[in-house]
Motif scaffolding. Structure first.
Motif, PDB file in Angstrom:
ATOM      1  N   PHE A  41      36.897  20.262 153.256  1.00  0.00           N
ATOM      2  CA  PHE A  41      37.442  21.197 154.239  1.00  0.00           C
ATOM      3  C   PHE A  41      38.501  20.504 155.127  1.00  0.00           C
ATOM      4  N   LEU A  42      38.236  19.250 155.466  1.00  0.00           N
ATOM      5  CA  LEU A  42      39.168  18.501 156.328  1.00  0.00           C
ATOM      6  C   LEU A  42      40.442  18.106 155.583  1.00  0.00           C
ATOM      7  N   ILE A  43      40.339  17.989 154.269  1.00  0.00           N
ATOM      8  CA  ILE A  43      41.506  17.590 153.465  1.00  0.00           C
ATOM      9  C   ILE A  43      42.344  18.816 153.073  1.00  0.00           C
ATOM     10  N   ARG A  44      41.679  19.980 152.998  1.00  0.00           N
ATOM     11  CA  ARG A  44      42.308  21.188 152.446  1.00  0.00           C
ATOM     12  C   ARG A  44      43.667  21.561 153.063  1.00  0.00           C
ATOM     13  N   PRO A  45      43.931  21.336 154.366  1.00  0.00           N
ATOM     14  CA  PRO A  45      45.241  21.730 154.914  1.00  0.00           C
ATOM     15  C   PRO A  45      46.432  21.175 154.125  1.00  0.00           C
ATOM     16  N   GLU A  75      38.289  12.693 143.296  1.00  0.00           N
ATOM     17  CA  GLU A  75      38.518  14.086 142.894  1.00  0.00           C
ATOM     18  C   GLU A  75      39.799  14.641 143.499  1.00  0.00           C
ATOM     19  N   VAL A  76      40.069  14.262 144.750  1.00  0.00           N
ATOM     20  CA  VAL A  76      41.290  14.725 145.411  1.00  0.00           C
ATOM     21  C   VAL A  76      42.521  14.185 144.675  1.00  0.00           C
ATOM     22  N   ALA A  77      42.468  12.914 144.308  1.00  0.00           N
ATOM     23  CA  ALA A  77      43.610  12.304 143.603  1.00  0.00           C
ATOM     24  C   ALA A  77      43.853  12.998 142.264  1.00  0.00           C
ATOM     25  N   ALA A  78      42.766  13.454 141.628  1.00  0.00           N
ATOM     26  CA  ALA A  78      42.921  14.125 140.330  1.00  0.00           C
ATOM     27  C   ALA A  78      43.439  15.548 140.505  1.00  0.00           C
ATOM     28  N   GLU A  79      43.198  16.143 141.678  1.00  0.00           N
ATOM     29  CA  GLU A  79      43.477  17.562 141.875  1.00  0.00           C
ATOM     30  C   GLU A  79      44.847  17.861 142.487  1.00  0.00           C
ATOM     31  N   THR A  80      45.304  16.989 143.379  1.00  0.00           N
ATOM     32  CA  THR A  80      46.574  17.280 144.056  1.00  0.00           C
ATOM     33  C   THR A  80      47.386  16.003 144.295  1.00  0.00           C
ATOM     34  N   ARG A  81      48.705  16.184 144.349  1.00  0.00           N
ATOM     35  CA  ARG A  81      49.575  15.039 144.653  1.00  0.00           C
ATOM     36  C   ARG A  81      50.079  15.122 146.087  1.00  0.00           C
ATOM     37  N   ARG A  82      49.546  16.100 146.820  1.00  0.00           N
ATOM     38  CA  ARG A  82      50.041  16.284 148.190  1.00  0.00           C
ATOM     39  C   ARG A  82      49.424  15.327 149.189  1.00  0.00           C
ATOM     40  N   VAL A  83      48.370  14.631 148.742  1.00  0.00           N
ATOM     41  CA  VAL A  83      47.758  13.643 149.616  1.00  0.00           C
ATOM     42  C   VAL A  83      47.498  12.385 148.797  1.00  0.00           C
ATOM     43  N   LEU A  84      47.781  11.231 149.404  1.00  0.00           N
ATOM     44  CA  LEU A  84      47.510   9.965 148.725  1.00  0.00           C
ATOM     45  C   LEU A  84      46.364   9.280 149.459  1.00  0.00           C
ATOM     46  N   PRO A  85      45.181   9.280 148.861  1.00  0.00           N
ATOM     47  CA  PRO A  85      44.049   8.653 149.541  1.00  0.00           C
ATOM     48  C   PRO A  85      44.031   7.140 149.363  1.00  0.00           C
ATOM     49  N   ALA A  86      43.644   6.442 150.407  1.00  0.00           N
ATOM     50  CA  ALA A  86      43.545   4.975 150.348  1.00  0.00           C
ATOM     51  C   ALA A  86      42.236   4.560 150.990  1.00  0.00           C
ATOM     52  N   TYR A  87      41.393   3.908 150.210  1.00  0.00           N
ATOM     53  CA  TYR A  87      40.097   3.453 150.702  1.00  0.00           C
ATOM     54  C   TYR A  87      40.207   1.988 151.133  1.00  0.00           C
ATOM     55  N   VAL A  88      39.833   1.680 152.372  1.00  0.00           N
ATOM     56  CA  VAL A  88      39.926   0.293 152.864  1.00  0.00           C
ATOM     57  C   VAL A  88      38.545  -0.200 153.300  1.00  0.00           C
ATOM     58  N   ASN A  89      38.157  -1.321 152.762  1.00  0.00           N
ATOM     59  CA  ASN A  89      36.907  -1.952 153.163  1.00  0.00           C
ATOM     60  C   ASN A  89      37.191  -2.860 154.368  1.00  0.00           C
ATOM     61  N   CYS A  90      36.781  -2.429 155.552  1.00  0.00           N
ATOM     62  CA  CYS A  90      37.134  -3.173 156.774  1.00  0.00           C
ATOM     63  C   CYS A  90      36.211  -4.361 157.038  1.00  0.00           C
ATOM     64  N   ASP A 134      56.369  12.986 148.659  1.00  0.00           N
ATOM     65  CA  ASP A 134      56.274  14.093 149.625  1.00  0.00           C
ATOM     66  C   ASP A 134      54.796  14.403 149.899  1.00  0.00           C
ATOM     67  N   ALA A 135      54.062  13.348 150.209  1.00  0.00           N
ATOM     68  CA  ALA A 135      52.607  13.485 150.371  1.00  0.00           C
ATOM     69  C   ALA A 135      52.147  12.937 151.724  1.00  0.00           C
ATOM     70  N   SER A 136      50.957  13.367 152.138  1.00  0.00           N
ATOM     71  CA  SER A 136      50.337  12.809 153.353  1.00  0.00           C
ATOM     72  C   SER A 136      49.460  11.627 152.968  1.00  0.00           C
ATOM     73  N   LEU A 137      49.302  10.727 153.922  1.00  0.00           N
ATOM     74  CA  LEU A 137      48.414   9.582 153.704  1.00  0.00           C
ATOM     75  C   LEU A 137      47.038   9.919 154.266  1.00  0.00           C
ATOM     76  N   LEU A 138      46.004   9.597 153.510  1.00  0.00           N
ATOM     77  CA  LEU A 138      44.634   9.760 154.006  1.00  0.00           C
ATOM     78  C   LEU A 138      43.921   8.428 153.825  1.00  0.00           C
ATOM     79  N   VAL A 139      43.559   7.811 154.955  1.00  0.00           N
ATOM     80  CA  VAL A 139      42.949   6.473 154.895  1.00  0.00           C
ATOM     81  C   VAL A 139      41.479   6.539 155.255  1.00  0.00           C
TER      82      VAL A 139
END
Ligand SMILES: Nc1ncnc2c1ncn2[C@@H]1O[C@H](COP(=O)(O)OP(=O)(O)OP(=O)(O)O)[C@@H](O)[C@H]1O
Ligand SMILES: [Mg+2]
Length: 392
Positions: A41-45, A75-90, A134-139
């Motif tokens: 839901f938070l990613i959907r916009p 799943e998001v990466a497979a479904e849309t190119r409008r957001v580029l997710p990046a997982y960071v192990n802090c 032309d994508a948003s970053l999601l970290v």
């Protein structure tokens, strides 16, 4: 090792050993539908040209926070190119440059060159990638409490959330994750960050025993050959993991017990394998839980372990009275220390019948194991001896 195991070294009991690796991403995520829906839901916009929203993911260790985020990101990466997710192990990346390098690698699939690249260069690379796509970053800042401890949390959040101000990109979203329930990641954000950080809190509750059974049974089905682990043995492991409130203990126990049976050339795990495996699996867990305790909290824990071993009254009031003989502390300090021990997952404070606010202090681990971690091995030996030597 028996000779039979040497001869049969090519026989394995694991159908797929990766299933028991810490980084394994399970095909099926059990009991986390609500959290997956909330994150989606938070990613959907982004699908309507907007930006992802922010979240704080909270829950004790082993409640599936990392797994859920990685599953959702995949799943998001497979479904849309409008957001580029990046997982960071802090836990491993606590400085701005380390975090940006990690984001770069997530976006490009390779690390930025080790030398000659400063923060600005790495950031420029990330921005260029976002503009091209032309994508948003999601970290996801996993274990973001480590950034707070390193005093880089606010700087990193500020830069990520205000990336759009200096560059022509959409605003980014951040999922900040913590297993430290004593830390409020929103309260840790300072004024300038809070003005752009309005996170939704997503909670990960501890799994019930039935849920643990379902998750572990699934792993056994996928990772082991049929018949290797009988239902009673699995049940015993489920019981241990539920007592520890840590599903990782269950996964590690299965792997360690099966390896022991395999090394011994047997086709089935026995109770002896579980007993032996639990010694090696549980000690490091307890050690990690005790790592952050102060000297005063350790002293109290030692006394609790000793009383528990002696079979003494474990009512919190009785423990307080006795602690005074060794270490004079006020009631408030005592209760604060007790609360920390409960938060660290080493004791449970169980309300007693008819005792008002009195709690029974119950150790989650064997008293000898507890004494060993809250003192050195030599002190543990002394603490086990009766007599005045231990009072010194
Ligand atoms: N719902 C689930 N379904 C299947 N496997 C799960 C589930 N939840 C957790 N696991 C497994 O349990 C282990 C721990 O999960 P995970 O690393 O996601 O926990 P965590 O909440 O991130 O813990 P920590 O706070 O310690 O980082 C992993 O091996 C993961 O595969
Ligand atoms: Mg995690």
């Amino acid at each position: 090792m028996r000779y039979s195991s040497l001869l049969r070294h090519d026989q394995t009991l694991f159908r797929d050993p990766d299933v028991f690796c810490p980084t394994y991403l399970p095909d099926h995520l059990h009991h986390r539908d609500a959290q997956v829906r909330e994150l989606a839901f938070l990613i959907r916009p982004v699908l309507r040209g907007g930006s992802p929203r922010n979240a704080i993911l909270r829950g004790p260790p082993g409640t599936g926070k990392t797994t859920t985020v990685r599953r959702v990101f995949a799943e998001v990466a497979a479904e849309t190119r409008r957001v580029l997710p990046a997982y960071v192990n802090c836990r491993q990346n606590r400085t701005p440059v380390a975090v940006y390098r990690y984001i770069f690698e997530e976006l490009f699939g390779y690390a930025p060159p080790a030398t000659g690249r400063h923060l600005d260069d790495i950031r420029e690379g990330i921005v260029a990638r976002l503009q091209d796509a032309d994508a948003s970053l999601l970290v996801c800042l996993d274990d973001a409490n480590y950034l707070v401890a390193a005093e880089t949390y606010n700087l990193i959040l500020y830069q990520l959330l205000r990336l759009y101000e200096g560059w022509d990109v959409r605003s980014a979203g951040v999922f900040a994750v913590t297993s430290d329930l004593g830390m409020n990641l929103y309260a840790e954000a300072d004024g300038p960050v809070r003005s752009v950080f309005h996170p939704t809190e997503v909670n990960f509750w501890p799994y019930t025993k039935t849920e643990i059974r379902g998750i572990l049974a699934d792993r056994v089905r996928q990772g082991l050959y049929p018949g290797v682990m009988s239902a009673p043995i699995l049940d015993r492991i489920v019981g241990i993991a539920a007592d520890e409130q840590d599903i990782r203990v269950g996964i590690d126990l299965i792997r360690a017990a099966v390896m022991r049976a395999e090394t011994d050339g047997r086709r089935q795990v026995g109770h002896g394998d579980v007993t032996a495996a639990s010694r090696t699996v549980i000690a490091p867990v307890l050690q990690a839980r005790a790592a952050g305790l102060s000297a005063g909290e350790r002293t109290l824990l030692c006394r609790i372990a000793e009383r528990s071993r002696e079979g003494a009254d474990m009512a919190s009031g009785a423990v307080f009275e006795e602690v005074q003989d060794y270490h004079s502390i006020g009631r408030t300090t005592y209760h604060e220390r007790l609360k920390r021990l409960a938060e660290a997952g080493i004791v449970d404070l169980v309300p007693g019948p008819g005792r008002g606010r009195e709690r029974e202090v119950r150790l989650r681990y064997g008293p000898d194991e507890v004494t060993a971690v809250c003192t050195g091995p030599e002190e543990a030996r002394i603490a086990r001896q009766p007599g005045p030597a231990r009072n010194s």
